[in-house]
Write an enzyme that holds these catalytic residues in place. Structure first.
Site, PDB file in Angstrom:
ATOM      1  N   HIS A  16       6.152   8.045  -2.016  1.00 35.46           N
ATOM      2  CA  HIS A  16       6.939   7.876  -3.181  1.00 35.46           C
ATOM      3  C   HIS A  16       8.498   7.653  -2.908  1.00 35.46           C
ATOM      4  O   HIS A  16       9.400   6.659  -3.286  1.00 35.46           O
ATOM      5  CB  HIS A  16       7.002   8.641  -4.267  1.00 35.46           C
ATOM      6  CG  HIS A  16       5.662   8.995  -4.895  1.00 35.46           C
ATOM      7  ND1 HIS A  16       5.157  10.348  -5.188  1.00 35.46           N
ATOM      8  CD2 HIS A  16       4.799   8.137  -5.541  1.00 35.46           C
ATOM      9  CE1 HIS A  16       3.977  10.123  -5.745  1.00 35.46           C
ATOM     10  NE2 HIS A  16       3.884   8.956  -5.948  1.00 35.46           N
ATOM     11  N   LYS A  40      -3.701  14.453 -19.463  1.00 39.20           N
ATOM     12  CA  LYS A  40      -4.076  14.451 -17.985  1.00 39.20           C
ATOM     13  C   LYS A  40      -3.480  16.035 -17.584  1.00 39.20           C
ATOM     14  O   LYS A  40      -2.491  16.346 -17.631  1.00 39.20           O
ATOM     15  CB  LYS A  40      -3.432  13.494 -17.389  1.00 39.20           C
ATOM     16  CG  LYS A  40      -3.926  13.019 -15.696  1.00 39.20           C
ATOM     17  CD  LYS A  40      -3.470  11.962 -15.550  1.00 39.20           C
ATOM     18  CE  LYS A  40      -3.434  11.756 -14.028  1.00 39.20           C
ATOM     19  NZ  LYS A  40      -2.694  10.593 -13.412  1.00 39.20           N
ATOM     20  N   ARG A  90      -0.538   0.782  -1.341  1.00 38.24           N
ATOM     21  CA  ARG A  90      -0.688   1.267   0.122  1.00 38.24           C
ATOM     22  C   ARG A  90      -1.961   0.489   0.600  1.00 38.24           C
ATOM     23  O   ARG A  90      -2.047   0.255   1.726  1.00 38.24           O
ATOM     24  CB  ARG A  90      -1.456   2.868  -0.533  1.00 38.24           C
ATOM     25  CG  ARG A  90      -0.303   3.512  -0.792  1.00 38.24           C
ATOM     26  CD  ARG A  90      -1.023   4.751  -1.402  1.00 38.24           C
ATOM     27  NE  ARG A  90      -1.774   4.589  -2.887  1.00 38.24           N
ATOM     28  CZ  ARG A  90      -2.022   5.707  -3.546  1.00 38.24           C
ATOM     29  NH1 ARG A  90      -1.856   6.643  -3.289  1.00 38.24           N
ATOM     30  NH2 ARG A  90      -2.605   5.059  -4.723  1.00 38.24           N
ATOM     31  N   SER A 127      -0.670  11.723  -4.155  1.00 41.58           N
ATOM     32  CA  SER A 127      -0.446  13.278  -4.756  1.00 41.58           C
ATOM     33  C   SER A 127      -1.800  13.975  -4.875  1.00 41.58           C
ATOM     34  O   SER A 127      -1.656  15.176  -4.495  1.00 41.58           O
ATOM     35  CB  SER A 127       0.244  13.169  -6.275  1.00 41.58           C
ATOM     36  OG  SER A 127       1.390  12.370  -6.148  1.00 41.58           O
TER      37      SER A 127
HETATM   38  O1  PNS Z   1       1.379   7.620 -10.777  1.00 39.99           O
HETATM   39  P1  PNS Z   1       0.356   7.013 -11.560  1.00 39.99           P
HETATM   40  O2  PNS Z   1      -0.350   7.847 -12.621  1.00 39.99           O
HETATM   41  O3  PNS Z   1      -0.493   5.995 -10.831  1.00 39.99           O
HETATM   42  O4  PNS Z   1       1.432   5.949 -12.507  1.00 39.99           O
HETATM   43  C1  PNS Z   1       0.691   5.120 -13.559  1.00 39.99           C
HETATM   44  C2  PNS Z   1       1.652   4.365 -14.692  1.00 39.99           C
HETATM   45  C3  PNS Z   1       2.746   5.668 -15.051  1.00 39.99           C
HETATM   46  C4  PNS Z   1       2.685   3.532 -13.888  1.00 39.99           C
HETATM   47  C5  PNS Z   1       0.987   3.645 -15.562  1.00 39.99           C
HETATM   48  O5  PNS Z   1       0.134   4.674 -16.206  1.00 39.99           O
HETATM   49  C6  PNS Z   1       1.831   3.331 -16.972  1.00 39.99           C
HETATM   50  O6  PNS Z   1       2.742   2.654 -17.000  1.00 39.99           O
HETATM   51  N1  PNS Z   1       1.614   4.196 -18.122  1.00 39.99           N
HETATM   52  C7  PNS Z   1       2.410   4.171 -19.085  1.00 39.99           C
HETATM   53  C8  PNS Z   1       1.879   3.556 -20.378  1.00 39.99           C
HETATM   54  C9  PNS Z   1       1.393   2.066 -20.390  1.00 39.99           C
HETATM   55  O7  PNS Z   1       2.657   1.225 -20.323  1.00 39.99           O
HETATM   56  N2  PNS Z   1       0.397   1.544 -20.170  1.00 39.99           N
HETATM   57  C10 PNS Z   1      -0.013   0.232 -20.265  1.00 39.99           C
HETATM   58  C11 PNS Z   1       0.043  -0.218 -18.606  1.00 39.99           C
HETATM   59  S1  PNS Z   1      -0.476  -2.119 -18.572  1.00 39.99           S
END
Ligand code: PNS
Length: 161
Positions: A16, A40, A90, A127
C-alpha cells in the site's frame, strides 16, 4: 491533481505504502480513505488504521492526508473535489474485479480510475495474508512498516494470548 487511494488497510502494508508514495510523487495530493465497513470484521479499528497510516506517511506531509469514509466512494470523491481513484494492481487476478468497480464508478460519475502496477517485491502481499502469517507466528518483517509490525504483535498477543 487530487487523487484518492481507498481501501480497508487492515493493516497498511508496504505494498500500500509503495502505491501511496508513488501516487504522491505523480499527482501531488493524495487522500488515503479508509472504508468504514460495519459488516466486515477487522483486526484494527478504523481509528487505529488511520493512526498507523498517518505515522507511515508522515514523511509525505502536505501531500498525503488520511481519513475514513462510508457510503459510495464516488460520493466521497465528488464532495472533496477528487478527480481520480488510484489502485495498485498486483496480478491479473486483481484485474477483473478492479475493472468492474472502475467501470461502475465511471458510470455513476465521471471519476477516473488509474491503475498502478504494484512493485514486484510486494505482488504477493495482502493485509489478509499478513494477518494470517503473523497470527501463526510467521515473520512478516519487511512486508509491513515497523510501526505496524509492533502493533500486529501486540494485537495478536491480546486476541490469541
Ligand atoms: O482494500 P479493499 O477492501 O479491497 O478496498 C475496497 C474499496 C474500499 C476500494 C471498495 O470496497 C469501495 O470502494 N467501497 C466503497 C463502496 C462503493 O463505492 N462501492 C461501489 C464500488 S463500484
Amino acid at each position: 491533481m487530487h487523487v484518492v487511494c481507498p481501501g480497508s488497510f487492515d493493516p497498511v502494508t508496504n505494498g500500500h505504502l509503495d502505491v501511496i508514495s508513488r501516487a504522491a510523487v505523480l499527482y501531488g495530493q493524495v487522500t488515503v480513505a479508509v472504508l468504514v465497513n460495519k459488516g466486515k470484521s477487522s483486526l484494527f479499528t478504523v481509528e487505529e488504521r488511520i493512526e498507523m497510516l498517518q505515522e507511515v506517511t508522515a514523511d509525505l506531509e502536505g501531500q498525503v492526508q488520511v481519513t475514513s469514509f462510508h457510503g459510495l466512494l464516488v460520493d466521497f470523491c465528488r464532495d472533496r473535489g477528487i478527480v481520480a481513484i488510484v489502485k495498485g494492481l498486483r496480478a491479473v487476478s486483481d484485474f477483473d474485479y478492479e475493472l468492474q468497480m472502475a467501470q461502475m464508478n465511471h458510470r455513476l460519475t465521471d471519476v477516473e480510475t488509474l491503475f498502478m502496477a504494484t512493485n514486484p517485491l510486494y505482488s504477493f502481499l495482502s493485509s489478509s495474508l499478513v494477518k494470517d502469517v503473523a497470527t501463526y507466528g510467521g515473520d512478516v518483517s519487511g512486508l509491513v512498516p515497523d510501526v505496524v509490525l509492533a502493533r500486529l504483535a501486540e494485537r495478536i498477543a491480546t486476541v490469541w494470548p
